[in-house]
Design a protein around this motif. Structure first.
Motif, PDB file in Angstrom:
ATOM      1  N   ASP A 170       3.859   7.739   0.734  1.00 37.04           N
ATOM      2  CA  ASP A 170       2.528   7.994   1.313  1.00 37.04           C
ATOM      3  C   ASP A 170       1.450   7.776   0.261  1.00 37.04           C
ATOM      4  OD1 ASP A 170       3.499   8.662   3.793  1.00 37.04           O
ATOM      5  OD2 ASP A 170       3.664  10.800   3.345  1.00 37.04           O
ATOM      6  N   LYS A 171       0.314   7.240   0.709  1.00 35.43           N
ATOM      7  CA  LYS A 171      -0.829   7.061  -0.181  1.00 35.43           C
ATOM      8  C   LYS A 171      -1.963   8.011   0.257  1.00 35.43           C
ATOM      9  CE  LYS A 171      -1.305   4.280  -2.989  1.00 35.43           C
ATOM     10  NZ  LYS A 171      -1.066   4.298  -4.442  1.00 35.43           N
ATOM     11  N   LEU A 184       0.823  -1.203   0.000  1.00 32.36           N
ATOM     12  CA  LEU A 184       0.000   0.000   0.000  1.00 32.36           C
ATOM     13  C   LEU A 184       0.860   1.258   0.000  1.00 32.36           C
ATOM     14  CD1 LEU A 184      -2.738  -1.039   2.587  1.00 32.36           C
ATOM     15  CD2 LEU A 184      -3.044  -0.738   0.125  1.00 32.36           C
ATOM     16  N   LEU A 185       2.017   1.153   0.661  1.00 29.11           N
ATOM     17  CA  LEU A 185       2.885   2.313   0.747  1.00 29.11           C
ATOM     18  C   LEU A 185       3.655   2.573  -0.532  1.00 29.11           C
ATOM     19  CD1 LEU A 185       4.309   1.817   4.336  1.00 29.11           C
ATOM     20  CD2 LEU A 185       2.960   3.761   3.575  1.00 29.11           C
ATOM     21  N   LYS A 188       5.514  15.114   3.357  1.00 30.63           N
ATOM     22  CA  LYS A 188       4.956  14.007   2.592  1.00 30.63           C
ATOM     23  C   LYS A 188       6.078  13.157   2.000  1.00 30.63           C
ATOM     24  CE  LYS A 188       1.660  12.995  -1.146  1.00 30.63           C
ATOM     25  NZ  LYS A 188       0.850  12.089  -0.316  1.00 30.63           N
ATOM     26  N   PRO A 246       4.627   3.633  -3.986  1.00 31.38           N
ATOM     27  CA  PRO A 246       3.968   4.563  -4.890  1.00 31.38           C
ATOM     28  C   PRO A 246       4.030   4.107  -6.334  1.00 31.38           C
ATOM     29  CG  PRO A 246       6.168   5.327  -4.410  1.00 31.38           C
ATOM     30  CD  PRO A 246       5.978   4.057  -3.617  1.00 31.38           C
TER      31      PRO A 246
END
Length: 464
Positions: A463-464, A12-13, A459, A15
């Motif tokens: 980051d999502k 999920l992290l 950020k 990018p």
């Protein structure tokens, strides 16, 4: 279960980014043939008369069954040649000698071309390739090195770096390298020639300990890559991530910028693991209120940085963490101040240790300086270069590169108030001694509490 949950978090992290957008441009800046030739000439200049320098490439090491570890060249052999192939031998002489019909002061024996092997593992340079790429005149295939190739009868000392006199024991017996080592070892034994290990070490320390401009440029880039990794971990790390996710973010930055390897096994220890000096398991799930100690750095074209940052996983230091952190920071600043040409190498440690000893007593964690040693058990500095713990002189002088890395580690169960337990802090930077003082090669990664907490709010690309 912990691994599966954490891996899903990492997915999920990660990018959806273009590598072209993220890659810092570093030019093709390997050390030149002229650099390596200059280092060989410098070694010959410092050799005793009637000596021969013998430098072997690293052996290939089996990882498991028929799979080898990724090959890493002997640092001394690389320093003198630039060649990153195994099964090679370099001979250096003070005065010209004749070997296999060629006369000179340097001879190298290398792998022969093998199209079948090259199909599996990549191009082998061979004799002509080594001559053309590294500008070494006297190049032979390693099968030409026999018991009749090298005449040690007129040699007084064999200069090599292997501990003890049995060179063969370094290798075992599975390839051309061990065959050549066996020949040299047998000749030394038969002729009772002394092995000048200390002399070799003294010369190598003098040479490798003072970095040339080309080496400094590579160390600067290794440090810059390392700082990028540390900065991204500061931005990305959150409670609920694992130590190995912090490692993955760190090493992603190294690789995307052209680092061939991490400079050493990455240390990412949180909470009680931050108090283990060389913790490399990196499996723990990080929690709110933990500190994360990351001792990680990139190797670039053979040269490694060595950078450590300690950060709060939730982005905010607790009062106790802040007190310990700022004590270590003060100690590091005192160590920096001692980084001056002419100072003894130990002056850096003495300066940092005075600050930590005084501070731990003031905080009531210890009663005296002797007790303080248990919470700061390692030295403050080591030389840095081709090896993460490199060769170097005991007096600081222009061109020396060293670390300044004080630390305080208070594991659970320590003989102090429990509020200090599980606080492990190390701050490490790479310092180049200059003509008038020093320069911090890793200054682009924040060190102060305010700077770290500010970066933690930024950020991250993860980051999502």
């Amino acid at each position: 279960m912990l691994r599966k949950i954490s891996f899903r978090l990492l997915c999920l992290l990660m990018p959806a980014i273009s590598l072209a957008q993220q890659t810092t441009e570093y030019p093709n800046d390997y050390l030149s043939p002229e650099f390596h030739a200059g280092r060989r000439a410098a070694f010959r200049e410092m050799m005793p008369d009637n000596a021969v320098g013998v430098f072997f490439a690293s052996q290939v090491r089996v990882r498991n069954n028929d799979v080898d570890y990724q090959y890493a060249q002997s640092k001394n052999f690389y320093y003198f040649t630039g060649l990153e192939e195994p099964n090679s031998l370099l001979l250096l002489f003070k005065k010209p000698v004749t070997i296999l019909g060629a006369t000179g002061t340097e001879f190298i024996f290398v792998q022969n071309r093998n199209p079948q092997q090259e199909m599996w593992t990549g191009k082998i340079l061979g004799v002509e390739g080594v001559k053309n790429k590294y500008k070494i005149a006297n190049v032979f295939t390693n099968d030409k090195f026999t018991a009749n190739t090298l005449d040690l009868s007129a040699v007084d000392t064999v200069l090599t770096v292997y501990k003890g006199e049995n060179i063969l024991s370094k290798y075992g017996s599975r390839d051309q390298l061990s065959r050549m080592a066996g020949i040299v070892d047998s000749m030394i034994t038969a002729l009772k020639k002394p092995v000048g290990e200390r002399t070799t070490g003294r010369i190598m320390t003098a040479l490798r300990g003072i970095k040339q401009p080309e080496e400094i440029r590579l160390l600067e880039k290794a440090a810059a890559m390392s700082c990028e990794g540390h900065n991204d971990v500061m931005r990305a790390v959150k409670p609920g991530m694992t130590e190995y996710q912090a490692q993955a973010i760190m090493e992603y930055n190294f690789k995307k910028n052209g680092s061939e390897y991490p400079g050493y096994p990455s240390i990412n220890g949180s909470s009680e693991n931050s108090c283990v000096l060389h913790y490399v398991t990196n499996l723990r799930l990080m929690k709110d209120g933990d500190l994360l100690l990351s001792d990680c750095a990139a190797e670039y074209h053979g040269y490694t940085a060595d950078v450590t940052r300690t950060i709060p996983v939730n982005g905010k230091f607790t009062p106790e963490q802040k007190l310990i952190y700022e004590l270590v920071l003060e100690a590091q600043d005192s160590g920096f101040a001692a980084c001056k040409p002419g100072n003894p190498f130990g002056a850096v440690d003495a300066a940092a240790r005075r600050v930590i000893n005084r501070g731990l007593i003031k905080l009531g964690i210890v009663a005296n300086e002797q007790e303080a040693r248990q919470y700061f058990p390692h030295g403050t500095s080591h030389h840095l270069g081709l090896d993460v713990h490199d060769m170097g002189p005991r007096t600081l002088m222009e061109g020396v590169c060293l670390t300044v890395e004080p630390g305080i580690y208070i594991p659970p169960g320590s003989n102090c108030d429990k509020k200090w337990w599980n606080i492990g802090v190390r701050i490490e930077d790479d310092i180049l001694i200059t003509k008038d003082g020093h320069r911090n090669l890793s200054a682009s990664s924040p060190r102060t509490v305010a700077e770290i907490e500010k970066m933690a709010k930024q950020k991250s690309i993860f980051d999502k």
